[in-house]
Scaffold this motif. Structure first.
Motif, PDB file in Angstrom:
ATOM      1  N   VAL A 106      57.962  91.714   9.368  1.00 43.88           N
ATOM      2  CA  VAL A 106      56.819  91.691  10.282  1.00 43.88           C
ATOM      3  C   VAL A 106      55.650  91.069   9.527  1.00 43.88           C
ATOM      4  N   LEU A 107      55.028  90.070  10.117  1.00 44.58           N
ATOM      5  CA  LEU A 107      53.974  89.317   9.440  1.00 44.58           C
ATOM      6  C   LEU A 107      52.667  89.397  10.218  1.00 44.58           C
ATOM      7  N   ALA A 108      51.565  89.489   9.482  1.00 43.97           N
ATOM      8  CA  ALA A 108      50.226  89.427  10.071  1.00 43.97           C
ATOM      9  C   ALA A 108      49.498  88.250   9.437  1.00 43.97           C
ATOM     10  N   PRO A 109      49.318  87.154  10.180  1.00 47.00           N
ATOM     11  CA  PRO A 109      48.687  85.975   9.597  1.00 47.00           C
ATOM     12  C   PRO A 109      47.186  86.125   9.424  1.00 47.00           C
ATOM     13  N   GLY A 110      46.645  85.417   8.424  1.00 52.12           N
ATOM     14  CA  GLY A 110      45.208  85.292   8.266  1.00 52.12           C
ATOM     15  C   GLY A 110      44.709  84.076   9.019  1.00 52.12           C
ATOM     16  N   ARG A 111      43.409  83.978   9.185  1.00 45.93           N
ATOM     17  CA  ARG A 111      42.837  82.874   9.958  1.00 45.93           C
ATOM     18  C   ARG A 111      43.073  81.518   9.294  1.00 45.93           C
ATOM     19  N   GLY A 113      45.789  80.597   7.650  1.00 49.24           N
ATOM     20  CA  GLY A 113      47.199  80.277   7.477  1.00 49.24           C
ATOM     21  C   GLY A 113      47.900  81.075   6.402  1.00 49.24           C
ATOM     22  N   GLY A 114      47.190  82.016   5.795  1.00 52.59           N
ATOM     23  CA  GLY A 114      47.810  82.876   4.803  1.00 52.59           C
ATOM     24  C   GLY A 114      48.510  84.057   5.458  1.00 52.59           C
ATOM     25  N   THR A 115      49.016  84.948   4.633  1.00 55.68           N
ATOM     26  CA  THR A 115      49.666  86.160   5.117  1.00 55.68           C
ATOM     27  C   THR A 115      48.867  87.343   4.593  1.00 55.68           C
ATOM     28  N   ARG A 121      61.738  94.857   5.790  1.00 54.45           N
ATOM     29  CA  ARG A 121      62.886  95.760   5.861  1.00 54.45           C
ATOM     30  C   ARG A 121      64.164  95.034   5.417  1.00 54.45           C
ATOM     31  N   GLN A 122      63.985  93.822   4.893  1.00 54.79           N
ATOM     32  CA  GLN A 122      65.086  92.945   4.516  1.00 54.79           C
ATOM     33  C   GLN A 122      65.144  92.826   2.991  1.00 54.79           C
ATOM     34  N   PRO A 123      66.222  93.282   2.355  1.00 55.83           N
ATOM     35  CA  PRO A 123      66.257  93.330   0.888  1.00 55.83           C
ATOM     36  C   PRO A 123      66.176  91.971   0.200  1.00 55.83           C
ATOM     37  N   ASP A 124      66.510  90.898   0.913  1.00 54.71           N
ATOM     38  CA  ASP A 124      66.496  89.573   0.280  1.00 54.71           C
ATOM     39  C   ASP A 124      65.203  88.800   0.520  1.00 54.71           C
ATOM     40  N   PHE A 125      64.283  89.370   1.290  1.00 50.70           N
ATOM     41  CA  PHE A 125      63.038  88.651   1.567  1.00 50.70           C
ATOM     42  C   PHE A 125      62.153  88.612   0.334  1.00 50.70           C
ATOM     43  N   ARG A 126      61.572  87.452   0.070  1.00 47.93           N
ATOM     44  CA  ARG A 126      60.642  87.273  -1.041  1.00 47.93           C
ATOM     45  C   ARG A 126      59.395  86.550  -0.542  1.00 47.93           C
ATOM     46  N   VAL A 127      58.263  86.883  -1.136  1.00 48.39           N
ATOM     47  CA  VAL A 127      57.006  86.255  -0.739  1.00 48.39           C
ATOM     48  C   VAL A 127      56.765  84.989  -1.534  1.00 48.39           C
ATOM     49  N   ASP A 128      55.910  84.151  -0.977  1.00 47.79           N
ATOM     50  CA  ASP A 128      55.472  82.919  -1.643  1.00 47.79           C
ATOM     51  C   ASP A 128      54.048  82.657  -1.174  1.00 47.79           C
ATOM     52  N   TYR A 129      53.093  83.229  -1.892  1.00 53.41           N
ATOM     53  CA  TYR A 129      51.703  83.151  -1.466  1.00 53.41           C
ATOM     54  C   TYR A 129      51.059  81.816  -1.849  1.00 53.41           C
ATOM     55  N   HIS A 130      49.883  81.597  -1.250  1.00 59.29           N
ATOM     56  CA  HIS A 130      49.044  80.413  -1.459  1.00 59.29           C
ATOM     57  C   HIS A 130      49.575  79.218  -0.654  1.00 59.29           C
ATOM     58  N   ASP A 131      48.663  78.290  -0.390  1.00 59.45           N
ATOM     59  CA  ASP A 131      49.000  77.040   0.295  1.00 59.45           C
ATOM     60  C   ASP A 131      49.667  77.281   1.640  1.00 59.45           C
ATOM     61  N   GLY A 132      49.030  78.077   2.484  1.00 63.40           N
ATOM     62  CA  GLY A 132      49.566  78.321   3.816  1.00 63.40           C
ATOM     63  C   GLY A 132      50.831  79.138   3.798  1.00 63.40           C
ATOM     64  N   SER A 133      50.745  80.366   3.316  1.00 60.70           N
ATOM     65  CA  SER A 133      51.949  81.173   3.128  1.00 60.70           C
ATOM     66  C   SER A 133      52.573  81.647   4.433  1.00 60.70           C
ATOM     67  N   PHE A 134      51.784  81.789   5.505  1.00 55.30           N
ATOM     68  CA  PHE A 134      52.345  82.353   6.733  1.00 55.30           C
ATOM     69  C   PHE A 134      53.520  81.536   7.286  1.00 55.30           C
ATOM     70  N   LEU A 155      43.324  92.271  11.142  1.00 52.55           N
ATOM     71  CA  LEU A 155      44.196  91.910  10.023  1.00 52.55           C
ATOM     72  C   LEU A 155      44.004  90.461   9.609  1.00 52.55           C
ATOM     73  N   ALA A 156      43.570  89.631  10.519  1.00 51.64           N
ATOM     74  CA  ALA A 156      43.400  88.206  10.211  1.00 51.64           C
ATOM     75  C   ALA A 156      42.133  87.927   9.422  1.00 51.64           C
ATOM     76  N   THR A 157      41.181  88.866   9.455  1.00 53.98           N
ATOM     77  CA  THR A 157      39.874  88.623   8.839  1.00 53.98           C
ATOM     78  C   THR A 157      39.855  89.126   7.404  1.00 53.98           C
ATOM     79  N   ASP A 158      40.204  88.222   6.496  1.00 52.59           N
ATOM     80  CA  ASP A 158      40.041  88.519   5.077  1.00 52.59           C
ATOM     81  C   ASP A 158      38.707  87.934   4.630  1.00 52.59           C
ATOM     82  N   ILE A 159      38.084  88.593   3.673  1.00 55.29           N
ATOM     83  CA  ILE A 159      36.730  88.205   3.266  1.00 55.29           C
ATOM     84  C   ILE A 159      36.827  87.370   1.998  1.00 55.29           C
ATOM     85  N   ASP A 160      36.800  86.054   2.184  1.00 63.25           N
ATOM     86  CA  ASP A 160      36.917  85.116   1.066  1.00 63.25           C
ATOM     87  C   ASP A 160      35.704  84.210   0.930  1.00 63.25           C
TER      88      ASP A 160
END
Length: 199
Positions: A106-111, A113-115, A121-134, A155-160
């Motif tokens: 389950v993903l919640a995107p940022g404004r 394009g990030g995550t 819930r999936q044991p093989d899922f891995r993240v890859d942040y930065h450069d439009g991770s969503f 959830l989309a409003t991160d303070i950067d």
């Protein structure tokens, strides 16, 4: 649900450097973190702060100074949520929606394009942040199973960026908003300094 909250302790929020001093950025980041932790506690989540250095806070802390992607992947196991520490608009209700939404990932995107938050819930899922991770996360999760998206302004409003401070002044009610106001940030004056005009 176990909830991992990554937090940079040393030099946070560098894109706010023209508005806040290093010490102010550390204080402000800590206030946002406290807002996030309070919402997680209210939702019944089991907190693990994933910090880049030791942190004196009323929550379990794991220190990992590796880059964000590596640190989160090392902490990621099934039935884990990852919620960023710069989401001071989140509420218990928003987190409950995130946690209760069905899907292998389950993903919640940022404004931008990030995550900003996810549940795996999936044991093989891995993240890859930065450069439009969503879109990267959505594509990789789809290869492993079902994917759901929680489209939430809070959830989309991160303070950067400086402009994000306006969103916090409009919609925020927690420690981070109080900190901004105590530091002299008022909505009209902040909008004026940023060149924002409202009809």
């Amino acid at each position: 649900m176990r909830v991992v909250v990554p937090f940079a302790t040393n030099d946070p929020k560098t894109r706010l450097s023209d508005r806040l001093s290093p010490a102010e950025r550390r204080e402000f980041s800590r206030a946002m973190l406290e807002d996030v932790l309070e919402a997680i506690r209210g939702s019944g989540g089991e907190i693990e702060v994933l910090a880049t250095a030791p942190l004196d806070i009323d929550a379990p802390v794991t220190v990992d100074d590796r880059p964000l992607t590596d640190a989160v992947n090392a902490a990621l196991v099934p039935e884990t949520a990852v919620v960023m520490a710069d989401l001071p608009l989140i509420t218990v209700a928003v987190l409950e929606e995130l946690f209760e939404t069905p899907g292998d990932v389950v993903l919640a995107p940022g404004r931008g394009g990030g995550t900003n938050a996810l549940v795996s819930r999936q044991p093989d899922f891995r993240v890859d942040y930065h450069d439009g991770s969503f879109p990267k996360h959505r594509a990789s999760a789809a290869e492993l199973g079902s994917v759901a998206v929680v489209d939430s302004h809070r959830l989309a409003t991160d303070i950067d960026e400086p402009a994000d401070l306006v969103e916090l002044l409009i919609h925020g009610e927690g420690r981070a908003t109080d900190w901004l106001r105590d530091a002299g940030f008022e909505l009209a004056r902040t909008e004026s300094r940023l060149g924002i005009e409202r009809e």
